[in-house]
Every structure is written in C-alpha cells, then in structure tokens.
Scaffold this active site. Structure first.
Site: not given
Length: 449
Positions: A163, A394
């Site tokens: 992070h 995808d």
C-alpha cells in the site's frame, strides 16, 4: 487450513530492461500502514494448462511500463524517517496453488439474489498469498500474485500490493492493463505516470490558503468511554448484499427533510450514513459516546493543478467526521449522510489537501501516524470501490464471477463494492468484532424504511 496446496512459486521479472534508480515516495504514500492490500477475482473458467504461462508471460511484459512494482522499498536514513522506492527489477512473486474445493464452496450463495450473507474475506485466507513481514523491508516483494485452481476447473487470482507504493485506483488500472496484455495487446491504454514529486510541489499562489489544524484532527480520534464493557472478541468479516430497490429506498430516506437548495445525497453518502448508524446500534454505544467515521477522497482530479492522468501512486486522503453516537442513532438518516458529506467536501478542497500534505511533510516521523488506527470500536472507516476499474477484468477466459477485497482483518474496515450480478445491487464487505455481527446484519436490513 486444509484444502489448498501451494505447488510452485517463481519470480517474474520485467521482460525487457527497465529504468533503474531510486524514487522518494510521496507523503500520501507513507502516511498509511506499510502493509499489502489484496484484491481477489474468481473465474468460472474451463481450466487450461496454458493459464499459468499466459499469466506469467503477460505479467513480465506489463511490468515493463509498470516497472515500480518489480522494485523494492528501503528506508532513507536521516532525521526524517521516510521510505524510497528502488526500481531494481528484482521482480514479482507468482505462486501457483491447487484447491480440493470447487468454486461453489466459496461462492455458494453469491449467485442468488437473497439476503443470505455472501462469502467473506475470512474464507479466502488460503487463496491469498502470504507476505513475510519478518523479512527486511528491502527484501519484501512489492507485489505477489497467487493463482489457485479448483477441482471444478474454476480459478482465482489474488494479487497483493504494497500500500506504500499504490492505492486502489492504480491497482485497478494495473490489473486492467495486465489483462489486456494477457489477451494479446502489446501497448498500454493508459501510460502510467511515475514521477511522484508532483505531489510535493504546490502552486506558490496557494500558500496563502486558510490554515487547517491537521495535528488536532489526527489526535481527535474518539476512544471507547471508560467503564464500557469490552469483551475479548475476535474480528469477523462479512459481506452483505443490498438490492437496487433497497438502495433507492435508503437514498430517498436520506433525502427526506433535506434542504432542497442543496444537492441530493448520493448513494455513497446515504449508504455510508446507514452503515455508521447500524454500527453504533450494534455496538450499543452510549448516547454521549463520540464516534468517528473516516471516508477516503481520491484527490487526483480535485487538486489544483490536477495530478497527471495515469498518476501511479496513492492519491487518496482519509478525512474524519466525528459526532456523538446518540445523534447518529436517533436522528433521521439525513443527519448521518450530512456528516459524511461534510467530510467529503472538506477533503475535496485543493487547499485542504495541500495543507494536509504540508502537515505530513512537517512530521519528522510518519511511522507515528501509521500506527494511529482509525479503526476499532467506536470508529468506522468506509471506502468505495465502485468507481475503481476492478470489474470486468478479462485475461482471455471471460470476466470474473466475483471480485472483492482479499483480506479484511481490522475492526471497522468497510468496503462498498459493485455486485457482479449486473442487477444494480451493491455489496458491503465489512469487518467487525464477532459479537456485534448478528446485530449489525439485523439493523442493516431491518432499519431500511
């Protein structure tokens, strides 16, 4: 936990030579906890032996433009304790695992539009790559990915990112580009912008901006009142679905009694206000108990000048709203929604953000702030992932059937997600102390007017 066997771990390096050198992290990169955040994507795909190869080859190629992810962090020695990013192409860890379970074991209730809890981050522990925090920071990978295949042929891909290097928006952009490369694309759609110094230099004309007392803000986090019985409790994660109709009802309730000269409350403001109310009730907070709610504002387009398109780093700030639990619980939803809006509006002002960054710069040791947790009873934090490009990822075998946070372990940590069912419903993924969960769920549905 049984059920998942790790088979193989390799290091994936950029496919071509990349820029090497060190980059200081921005103040916004270093003001949060230095941990990894994860996203998990589930795919109902006919398993193919080509999947691991496709993922690793496309990862090596996408790491060329996104080379910081293949680097390592290190501490800068000096009076200010700061971190820097060493772009050294040491690579990303890629783990392959197999599970004896089927996809339905994890997503059983997910395809049904009822109110039964959806799967939660608790169930995903074994599908998520583990980060060895005992390693020196210079040796920890910035990114680790784990591909797990199920007995039914379905798969999950869980990616964990430091992070300190990137936040949600940048993670979404990176995963989108990785998927495009896996489908055969050869160049990025959004060129990543790697110069973090743009968050360090503000327009000199704004230095006469109003003064904000950030030191006071950071120290005003409410603590649980003395004498409040707090049983030892473990934290539990849960995901609740809210239908489009329920959301519309909540939004209408928040806007009832609103001064019509102001703009209508958004879905996020209404739902976040509702979550805050339900948490106060579930925790049975006393009327006079102060409670804090942290919201996250993405400042990339709110700054003057705005951050360059494709800015690849942390670009959100946390802003706190504080009031008495009694007011949140007793007053109509409009009150809680108005407090949420107040925090968002404050964090949306360019001069406030620059002043916040200046305050962070003046702190000798940012690690002190990293320990000031906004979470835990009586406080909450709600972030929205609905606008982050994490959906429809995808890689060449269709879009995911579910995506969400890969882990939630901190009391009060809440994420609002879009549902993959396409019916306009939302998911609220949250972590609370286990003893308050049933009561929270009860209020969450029963308090919708």
């Amino acid at each position: 936990m049984g059920g998942v066997k790790k088979k193989d771990c390799c290091v994936v390096k950029p496919a071509e030579e990349t820029w090497t050198g060190s980059v200081p992290l921005s103040e916004l990169d270093q003001s949060g906890a230095i941990i990894h955040v994860s996203t998990i994507h589930f795919y109902q795909t006919p398993s193919s032996d080509l999947i691991p190869t496709t993922l690793k080859q496309s990862l090596a190629r996408v790491l060329v433009p996104f080379y910081p992810l293949a680097g390592r962090l290190s501490r800068i020695h000096g009076p200010h304790h700061r971190l820097q990013l060493n772009c050294n192409a040491h690579g990303v860890n890629f783990i392959e695992a197999e599970s004896e379970f089927t996809l339905d074991h994890f997503l059983g209730t997910h395809h049904h539009h009822d109110q039964s809890p959806s799967p939660s981050a608790d169930q995903y522990t074994q599908l998520k790559p583990t980060v060895d925090y005992t390693l020196p920071i210079e040796e920890r990978p910035i990114m680790i990915a784990q591909l797990t295949r199920f007995a039914c042929g379905g798969i999950t891909l869980c990616s964990s990112f430091s992070h300190a290097v990137i936040g949600g928006q940048s993670i979404g952009v990176f995963l989108t580009e990785w998927a495009r490369f896996a489908r055969g694309e050869v160049c990025v759609k959004t060129e990543p912008f790697h110069d973090r110094s743009v968050l360090g230099v503000r327009n000199p004309s704004s230095s006469r901006a109003p003064h904000f007392d950030h030191a006071e803000e950071f120290s005003q986090l409410p603590a649980l009142a003395e004498g409040t019985k707090k049983k030892k409790s473990s934290n539990k994660a849960m995901t609740l679905r809210i239908s489009k109709e329920q959301m519309e009802t909540l939004k209408a309730a928040a806007n009832e009694g609103r001064d019509t000269s102001t703009r209508a409350y958004t879905r996020y403001e209404a739902l976040t206000g509702h979550i805050w109310k339900c948490a106060c009730k579930a925790r049975k907070l006393k009327t006079e108990q102060a409670t804090g709610l942290e919201v996250y504002v993405d400042v990339r387009n709110r700054l003057e000048p705005p951050l360059p398109s494709g800015y690849f780093g942390n670009s959100s700030i946390g802003v706190l709203a504080v009031c008495n639990a009694g007011e949140i619980m007793v007053k109509p939803l409009e009150y809680a929604a108005s407090r949420v809006r107040g925090a968002i509006d404050k964090g949306s002002r360019s001069e406030y953000v620059w002043s916040y960054i200046d305050h962070l710069k003046s702190e000798k040791d940012l690690s002190k702030l990293q320990d000031v947790s906004v979470y835990g009873n009586p406080n909450m934090s709600v972030s929205s992932w609905t606008r982050i490009p994490l959906y429809g990822i995808d890689f060449g075998w269709g879009k995911e059937v579910y995506t969400g946070p890969g882990s939630q372990r901190v009391d009060g940590d809440t994420v609002i997600l879009s549902s993959c069912t396409g019916d306009g419903s939302l998911l609220v993924s949250l972590c609370l102390e286990a003893l308050y969960m049933a009561s929270f769920q009860n209020h969450f549905y029963n308090d919708i007017p």
